[in-house]
Motif scaffolding. Structure first.
Motif, PDB file in Angstrom:
ATOM      1  N   ARG A  28     -17.453  15.778   0.961  1.00 35.42           N
ATOM      2  CA  ARG A  28     -16.369  14.905   0.512  1.00 35.42           C
ATOM      3  C   ARG A  28     -16.679  14.347  -0.876  1.00 35.42           C
ATOM      4  O   ARG A  28     -15.799  14.320  -1.751  1.00 35.42           O
ATOM      5  N   ARG A  29     -17.921  13.936  -1.087  1.00 33.65           N
ATOM      6  CA  ARG A  29     -18.289  13.395  -2.394  1.00 33.65           C
ATOM      7  C   ARG A  29     -18.245  14.478  -3.467  1.00 33.65           C
ATOM      8  O   ARG A  29     -17.873  14.209  -4.612  1.00 33.65           O
ATOM      9  N   ALA A  30     -18.627  15.692  -3.080  1.00 31.03           N
ATOM     10  CA  ALA A  30     -18.548  16.808  -4.028  1.00 31.03           C
ATOM     11  C   ALA A  30     -17.097  17.067  -4.415  1.00 31.03           C
ATOM     12  O   ALA A  30     -16.786  17.365  -5.573  1.00 31.03           O
ATOM     13  N   ARG A  31     -16.200  16.943  -3.454  1.00 28.90           N
ATOM     14  CA  ARG A  31     -14.778  17.140  -3.757  1.00 28.90           C
ATOM     15  C   ARG A  31     -14.269  16.060  -4.703  1.00 28.90           C
ATOM     16  O   ARG A  31     -13.435  16.340  -5.575  1.00 28.90           O
ATOM     17  N   PHE A  32     -14.745  14.835  -4.541  1.00 23.49           N
ATOM     18  CA  PHE A  32     -14.348  13.769  -5.463  1.00 23.49           C
ATOM     19  C   PHE A  32     -14.886  14.048  -6.866  1.00 23.49           C
ATOM     20  O   PHE A  32     -14.209  13.774  -7.862  1.00 23.49           O
ATOM     21  N   PHE A  33     -16.091  14.587  -6.942  1.00 23.48           N
ATOM     22  CA  PHE A  33     -16.663  14.965  -8.237  1.00 23.48           C
ATOM     23  C   PHE A  33     -15.781  16.014  -8.907  1.00 23.48           C
ATOM     24  O   PHE A  33     -15.441  15.904 -10.092  1.00 23.48           O
ATOM     25  N   VAL A  34     -15.399  17.032  -8.140  1.00 23.65           N
ATOM     26  CA  VAL A  34     -14.537  18.087  -8.669  1.00 23.65           C
ATOM     27  C   VAL A  34     -13.173  17.514  -9.055  1.00 23.65           C
ATOM     28  O   VAL A  34     -12.610  17.878 -10.099  1.00 23.65           O
ATOM     29  N   ALA A  35     -12.636  16.620  -8.232  1.00 21.72           N
ATOM     30  CA  ALA A  35     -11.332  16.019  -8.533  1.00 21.72           C
ATOM     31  C   ALA A  35     -11.379  15.256  -9.853  1.00 21.72           C
ATOM     32  O   ALA A  35     -10.444  15.314 -10.656  1.00 21.72           O
ATOM     33  N   GLY A  36     -12.486  14.527 -10.084  1.00 24.79           N
ATOM     34  CA  GLY A  36     -12.633  13.811 -11.350  1.00 24.79           C
ATOM     35  C   GLY A  36     -12.680  14.756 -12.534  1.00 24.79           C
ATOM     36  O   GLY A  36     -12.031  14.518 -13.567  1.00 24.79           O
ATOM     37  N   SER A  37     -13.431  15.849 -12.382  1.00 24.85           N
ATOM     38  CA  SER A  37     -13.539  16.838 -13.460  1.00 24.85           C
ATOM     39  C   SER A  37     -12.195  17.487 -13.741  1.00 24.85           C
ATOM     40  O   SER A  37     -11.779  17.631 -14.905  1.00 24.85           O
ATOM     41  N   ILE A  38     -11.484  17.871 -12.677  1.00 25.04           N
ATOM     42  CA  ILE A  38     -10.208  18.559 -12.839  1.00 25.04           C
ATOM     43  C   ILE A  38      -9.164  17.630 -13.456  1.00 25.04           C
ATOM     44  O   ILE A  38      -8.330  18.063 -14.261  1.00 25.04           O
ATOM     45  N   SER A  39      -9.204  16.345 -13.124  1.00 23.92           N
ATOM     46  CA  SER A  39      -8.224  15.402 -13.686  1.00 23.92           C
ATOM     47  C   SER A  39      -8.364  15.310 -15.202  1.00 23.92           C
ATOM     48  O   SER A  39      -7.366  15.301 -15.927  1.00 23.92           O
ATOM     49  N   VAL A  40      -9.606  15.271 -15.686  1.00 21.95           N
ATOM     50  CA  VAL A  40      -9.834  15.226 -17.142  1.00 21.95           C
ATOM     51  C   VAL A  40      -9.476  16.572 -17.763  1.00 21.95           C
ATOM     52  O   VAL A  40      -8.893  16.630 -18.858  1.00 21.95           O
ATOM     53  N   LEU A  41      -9.822  17.641 -17.065  1.00 24.22           N
ATOM     54  CA  LEU A  41      -9.491  18.979 -17.556  1.00 24.22           C
ATOM     55  C   LEU A  41      -7.984  19.150 -17.692  1.00 24.22           C
ATOM     56  O   LEU A  41      -7.494  19.701 -18.684  1.00 24.22           O
ATOM     57  N   PHE A  42      -7.234  18.635 -16.729  1.00 24.16           N
ATOM     58  CA  PHE A  42      -5.766  18.701 -16.777  1.00 24.16           C
ATOM     59  C   PHE A  42      -5.233  17.905 -17.972  1.00 24.16           C
ATOM     60  O   PHE A  42      -4.301  18.334 -18.661  1.00 24.16           O
ATOM     61  N   LEU A  43      -5.817  16.740 -18.227  1.00 18.51           N
ATOM     62  CA  LEU A  43      -5.418  15.929 -19.380  1.00 18.51           C
ATOM     63  C   LEU A  43      -5.664  16.685 -20.673  1.00 18.51           C
ATOM     64  O   LEU A  43      -4.811  16.680 -21.579  1.00 18.51           O
ATOM     65  N   TRP A  44      -6.802  17.354 -20.764  1.00 16.28           N
ATOM     66  CA  TRP A  44      -7.149  18.139 -21.956  1.00 16.28           C
ATOM     67  C   TRP A  44      -6.179  19.298 -22.154  1.00 16.28           C
ATOM     68  O   TRP A  44      -5.683  19.528 -23.256  1.00 16.28           O
ATOM     69  N   LEU A  45      -5.877  20.026 -21.080  1.00 19.31           N
ATOM     70  CA  LEU A  45      -4.952  21.150 -21.158  1.00 19.31           C
ATOM     71  C   LEU A  45      -3.558  20.688 -21.580  1.00 19.31           C
ATOM     72  O   LEU A  45      -2.897  21.333 -22.412  1.00 19.31           O
ATOM     73  N   THR A  46      -3.121  19.551 -21.018  1.00 18.83           N
ATOM     74  CA  THR A  46      -1.793  19.028 -21.343  1.00 18.83           C
ATOM     75  C   THR A  46      -1.708  18.598 -22.805  1.00 18.83           C
ATOM     76  O   THR A  46      -0.729  18.896 -23.499  1.00 18.83           O
ATOM     77  N   SER A  47      -2.739  17.902 -23.280  1.00 17.50           N
ATOM     78  CA  SER A  47      -2.740  17.461 -24.678  1.00 17.50           C
ATOM     79  C   SER A  47      -2.749  18.643 -25.630  1.00 17.50           C
ATOM     80  O   SER A  47      -2.098  18.612 -26.684  1.00 17.50           O
ATOM     81  N   ASN A  48      -3.458  19.706 -25.271  1.00 17.71           N
ATOM     82  CA  ASN A  48      -3.471  20.916 -26.105  1.00 17.71           C
ATOM     83  C   ASN A  48      -2.077  21.548 -26.166  1.00 17.71           C
ATOM     84  O   ASN A  48      -1.613  21.957 -27.231  1.00 17.71           O
ATOM     85  N   GLN A  49      -1.439  21.629 -25.002  1.00 16.02           N
ATOM     86  CA  GLN A  49      -0.113  22.228 -24.963  1.00 16.02           C
ATOM     87  C   GLN A  49       0.878  21.442 -25.808  1.00 16.02           C
ATOM     88  O   GLN A  49       1.695  22.023 -26.543  1.00 16.02           O
ATOM     89  N   LEU A  50       0.803  20.127 -25.735  1.00 16.84           N
ATOM     90  CA  LEU A  50       1.728  19.284 -26.484  1.00 16.84           C
ATOM     91  C   LEU A  50       1.455  19.327 -27.982  1.00 16.84           C
ATOM     92  O   LEU A  50       2.387  19.292 -28.798  1.00 16.84           O
ATOM     93  N   ASP A  51       0.190  19.401 -28.360  1.00 15.85           N
ATOM     94  CA  ASP A  51      -0.170  19.321 -29.770  1.00 15.85           C
ATOM     95  C   ASP A  51      -0.144  20.684 -30.461  1.00 15.85           C
ATOM     96  O   ASP A  51       0.348  20.823 -31.585  1.00 15.85           O
ATOM     97  N   TYR A  52      -0.660  21.713 -29.775  1.00 12.63           N
ATOM     98  CA  TYR A  52      -0.816  23.024 -30.411  1.00 12.63           C
ATOM     99  C   TYR A  52       0.144  24.088 -29.878  1.00 12.63           C
ATOM    100  O   TYR A  52       0.212  25.172 -30.442  1.00 12.63           O
ATOM    101  N   GLY A  53       0.826  23.792 -28.768  1.00 13.70           N
ATOM    102  CA  GLY A  53       1.690  24.799 -28.191  1.00 13.70           C
ATOM    103  C   GLY A  53       0.961  25.827 -27.378  1.00 13.70           C
ATOM    104  O   GLY A  53       1.517  26.858 -27.000  1.00 13.70           O
TER     105      GLY A  53
END
Length: 232
Positions: free
Chosen positions: A203-228
């Motif tokens: 369960r704790r490992a899943r929370f670790f992954v969830a935290g990583s993926i949430s930031v990764l999603f933010l990064w992907l979204t910002s790239n899409q908005l800024d660079y297309g």
């Protein structure tokens, strides 16, 4: 004159150019600023002659914008007082010291400690104006805050934050995507192989992954908005 053909510090030079352009644009744009545009319209002596041109016409560098922001204080110091670029060595030396401190914190056997620190290219990066060591430090810090014996029994929120710290490194290096995928792959392997750790650890490992993926999603979204493009 003619366009230069080679550079022994091409990456570092480009990263300095990107940070300098941010300052010149008043932090309103990451578009590269070429001071010689008026007398060199063809860009023969442009420090980044083969830069990326976006659909909206912006000419940008190929290196992480996050690192450019971190480097701008040294550009400002250099513009005002000089010696700023010499001080910018701290951008690599401080993360290098942080990596060494984390290795000591793990209390590795002396031989393994020496191999972990000197048996790779990381210490060589301390001589460069680059983001490699910072990305390594952030990912290592995230791992440590989740996997070190002192933190393994911490609550779910702690492991979520550790995963987010790990994920922040993706703003500096794309390789973190592979690292996150490796963690997910390891969890799936344990799940499918029947060698599952205790439920609370999973369960704790899943929370670790969830935290990583949430930031990764933010990064992907910002790239899409800024660079297309989601990868920047």
């Amino acid at each position: 004159g003619s366009q230069r053909q080679f550079s022994f510090n091409f990456d570092s030079q480009n990263k300095i150019y990107q940070a300098h352009s941010l300052v010149q644009n008043g932090f309103q744009s990451e578009a590269l600023v070429y001071a010689g545009q008026d007398i060199d319209s063809e860009g023969l002596f442009d420090p980044i002659p083969h830069s990326v041109v976006l659909k909206d016409g912006r000419k940008v560098g190929a290196f992480p914008l996050a690192f450019s922001f971190l480097a701008t204080p040294f550009i400002l110091i250099d513009n005002q007082f000089g010696y700023g670029l010499e001080l910018s060595a701290l951008l690599s030396l401080l993360p290098l010291l942080g990596i060494w401190a984390l290795l000591l914190y793990w209390r590795l056997p002396p031989l393994l400690l020496i191999m972990a620190f000197w048996g790779n290219f990381l210490w060589l990066q301390s001589f460069e104006f680059s983001e490699y060591l910072l990305a390594t430090f952030l990912s290592f810090l995230g791992y440590t805050l989740s996997l070190h014996e002192r933190y393994r029994q911490k609550g779910d929120f702690h492991h979520l934050i550790a995963g987010m710290i790990f994920g922040i490194a993706v703003f500096f290096r794309h390789e973190v995507i592979v690292a996150v995928a490796s963690v997910i792959g390891a969890l799936l392997f344990l799940q499918l192989s029947g060698q599952k750790p205790p439920a609370n650890q999973m369960r704790r490992a899943r929370f670790f992954v969830a935290g990583s993926i949430s930031v990764l999603f933010l990064w992907l979204t910002s790239n899409q908005l800024d660079y297309g493009h989601f990868l920047g």
